[in-house]
Design a protein around this motif. Structure first.
Motif, PDB file in Angstrom:
ATOM      1  N   ILE A  58       0.832  -1.202   0.000  1.00 21.49           N
ATOM      2  CA  ILE A  58       0.000   0.000   0.000  1.00 21.49           C
ATOM      3  C   ILE A  58       0.870   1.257   0.000  1.00 21.49           C
ATOM      4  CG2 ILE A  58      -1.613   1.357   1.402  1.00 21.49           C
ATOM      5  CD1 ILE A  58      -2.883  -1.353   2.223  1.00 21.49           C
ATOM      6  N   ILE A  59       1.929   1.243   0.792  1.00 23.62           N
ATOM      7  CA  ILE A  59       2.829   2.402   0.851  1.00 23.62           C
ATOM      8  C   ILE A  59       3.488   2.635  -0.513  1.00 23.62           C
ATOM      9  CG2 ILE A  59       4.990   3.269   1.848  1.00 23.62           C
ATOM     10  CD1 ILE A  59       4.126   1.836   4.474  1.00 23.62           C
ATOM     11  N   VAL A  60       4.023   1.586  -1.111  1.00 22.63           N
ATOM     12  CA  VAL A  60       4.708   1.714  -2.401  1.00 22.63           C
ATOM     13  C   VAL A  60       3.734   2.193  -3.477  1.00 22.63           C
ATOM     14  CG1 VAL A  60       5.850   0.424  -4.246  1.00 22.63           C
ATOM     15  CG2 VAL A  60       6.518   0.061  -1.875  1.00 22.63           C
ATOM     16  N   LEU A  61       2.549   1.596  -3.544  1.00 23.18           N
ATOM     17  CA  LEU A  61       1.574   2.000  -4.548  1.00 23.18           C
ATOM     18  C   LEU A  61       1.086   3.433  -4.319  1.00 23.18           C
ATOM     19  CD1 LEU A  61      -0.482  -1.286  -4.990  1.00 23.18           C
ATOM     20  CD2 LEU A  61       1.223  -0.300  -6.543  1.00 23.18           C
ATOM     21  N   SER A  62       0.976   3.850  -3.083  1.00 21.69           N
ATOM     22  CA  SER A  62       0.566   5.225  -2.780  1.00 21.69           C
ATOM     23  C   SER A  62       1.612   6.233  -3.240  1.00 21.69           C
ATOM     24  CB  SER A  62       0.319   5.402  -1.284  1.00 21.69           C
ATOM     25  OG  SER A  62      -0.739   4.583  -0.867  1.00 21.69           O
ATOM     26  N   VAL A  63       2.864   5.926  -2.980  1.00 22.15           N
ATOM     27  CA  VAL A  63       3.948   6.823  -3.427  1.00 22.15           C
ATOM     28  C   VAL A  63       3.977   6.879  -4.957  1.00 22.15           C
ATOM     29  CG1 VAL A  63       6.456   7.117  -3.508  1.00 22.15           C
ATOM     30  CG2 VAL A  63       5.333   6.559  -1.355  1.00 22.15           C
ATOM     31  N   THR A  66       0.951   8.893  -6.240  1.00 25.37           N
ATOM     32  CA  THR A  66       1.135  10.317  -5.984  1.00 25.37           C
ATOM     33  C   THR A  66       2.135  10.914  -6.966  1.00 25.37           C
ATOM     34  OG1 THR A  66       0.636   9.986  -3.643  1.00 25.37           O
ATOM     35  CG2 THR A  66       1.802  12.014  -4.227  1.00 25.37           C
ATOM     36  N   SER A  67       3.225  10.221  -7.195  1.00 26.63           N
ATOM     37  CA  SER A  67       4.231  10.700  -8.144  1.00 26.63           C
ATOM     38  C   SER A  67       3.655  10.815  -9.553  1.00 26.63           C
ATOM     39  CB  SER A  67       5.431   9.753  -8.160  1.00 26.63           C
ATOM     40  OG  SER A  67       6.026   9.693  -6.902  1.00 26.63           O
ATOM     41  N   THR A  69       0.533  11.223 -10.387  1.00 24.05           N
ATOM     42  CA  THR A  69      -0.440  12.321 -10.402  1.00 24.05           C
ATOM     43  C   THR A  69       0.272  13.659 -10.521  1.00 24.05           C
ATOM     44  OG1 THR A  69      -1.957  11.005  -9.079  1.00 24.05           O
ATOM     45  CG2 THR A  69      -2.335  13.389  -9.128  1.00 24.05           C
ATOM     46  N   VAL A  70       1.344  13.845  -9.785  1.00 21.19           N
ATOM     47  CA  VAL A  70       2.107  15.098  -9.856  1.00 21.19           C
ATOM     48  C   VAL A  70       2.653  15.306 -11.269  1.00 21.19           C
ATOM     49  CG1 VAL A  70       4.200  16.253  -9.052  1.00 21.19           C
ATOM     50  CG2 VAL A  70       2.667  15.183  -7.415  1.00 21.19           C
ATOM     51  N   VAL A  71       3.202  14.258 -11.878  1.00 17.45           N
ATOM     52  CA  VAL A  71       3.733  14.372 -13.230  1.00 17.45           C
ATOM     53  C   VAL A  71       2.631  14.739 -14.215  1.00 17.45           C
ATOM     54  CG1 VAL A  71       4.761  13.081 -15.137  1.00 17.45           C
ATOM     55  CG2 VAL A  71       5.703  12.857 -12.846  1.00 17.45           C
ATOM     56  N   LEU A  72       1.496  14.069 -14.115  1.00 21.73           N
ATOM     57  CA  LEU A  72       0.374  14.365 -15.026  1.00 21.73           C
ATOM     58  C   LEU A  72      -0.119  15.789 -14.862  1.00 21.73           C
ATOM     59  CD1 LEU A  72      -1.673  11.044 -14.814  1.00 21.73           C
ATOM     60  CD2 LEU A  72      -0.504  11.962 -16.811  1.00 21.73           C
ATOM     61  N   VAL A  73      -0.296  16.242 -13.649  1.00 21.36           N
ATOM     62  CA  VAL A  73      -0.776  17.607 -13.406  1.00 21.36           C
ATOM     63  C   VAL A  73       0.220  18.615 -13.946  1.00 21.36           C
ATOM     64  CG1 VAL A  73      -1.277  19.299 -11.590  1.00 21.36           C
ATOM     65  CG2 VAL A  73      -2.252  16.996 -11.463  1.00 21.36           C
ATOM     66  N   ARG A  74       1.496  18.391 -13.728  1.00 18.60           N
ATOM     67  CA  ARG A  74       2.516  19.315 -14.232  1.00 18.60           C
ATOM     68  C   ARG A  74       2.516  19.369 -15.759  1.00 18.60           C
ATOM     69  NH1 ARG A  74       8.105  18.548 -11.060  1.00 18.60           N
ATOM     70  NH2 ARG A  74       8.107  20.724 -10.443  1.00 18.60           N
ATOM     71  N   GLN A  75       2.400  18.206 -16.378  1.00 19.72           N
ATOM     72  CA  GLN A  75       2.396  18.170 -17.837  1.00 19.72           C
ATOM     73  C   GLN A  75       1.155  18.839 -18.425  1.00 19.72           C
ATOM     74  OE1 GLN A  75       4.858  17.208 -20.014  1.00 19.72           O
ATOM     75  NE2 GLN A  75       6.024  17.210 -18.102  1.00 19.72           N
ATOM     76  N   LEU A  76       0.016  18.604 -17.800  1.00 19.98           N
ATOM     77  CA  LEU A  76      -1.211  19.230 -18.272  1.00 19.98           C
ATOM     78  C   LEU A  76      -1.188  20.743 -18.055  1.00 19.98           C
ATOM     79  CD1 LEU A  76      -3.821  16.578 -17.115  1.00 19.98           C
ATOM     80  CD2 LEU A  76      -3.087  17.058 -19.469  1.00 19.98           C
ATOM     81  N   ALA A  77      -0.593  21.170 -16.950  1.00 20.17           N
ATOM     82  CA  ALA A  77      -0.512  22.607 -16.660  1.00 20.17           C
ATOM     83  C   ALA A  77       0.464  23.292 -17.627  1.00 20.17           C
ATOM     84  CB  ALA A  77      -0.064  22.816 -15.216  1.00 20.17           C
TER      85      ALA A  77
END
Length: 79
Positions: A58-63, A66-67, A69-77
């Motif tokens: 769960i910890i590994v999949l959460s990290v 999250t990573s 999601t951050v990459v996708l948001v940055r690329q879309l922005a």
């Protein structure tokens, strides 16, 4: 898995260098990550036996999620 990633990562970097998408800037950025890798390897070896299997997953999949999601948001922005 680490051996696979070593070979695949090397092949990807070589291919990117051949097509001109990997240069000195990317090399320096990558070298900047080495201290985190040097810290993460022994820390991981110490933590892994202390965390139960399902909880570790769960910890590994959460990290990872999250990573990603951050990459996708940055690329879309960046648009």
């Amino acid at each position: 898995m680490a051996t696979f990633m070593l070979f695949v990562g090397t092949a990807i970097i070589a291919a990117l260098a051949v097509i001109g998408e990997f240069g000195l800037r990317e090399l320096w950025l990558g070298l900047g990550l080495l201290p985190a890798v040097a810290l993460g390897l022994p820390l991981g070896r110490w933590l892994r036996p202390r965390i139960a299997g399902p909880r570790f997953r769960i910890i590994v999949l959460s990290v990872a999620a999250t990573s990603a999601t951050v990459v996708l948001v940055r690329q879309l922005a960046a648009g």
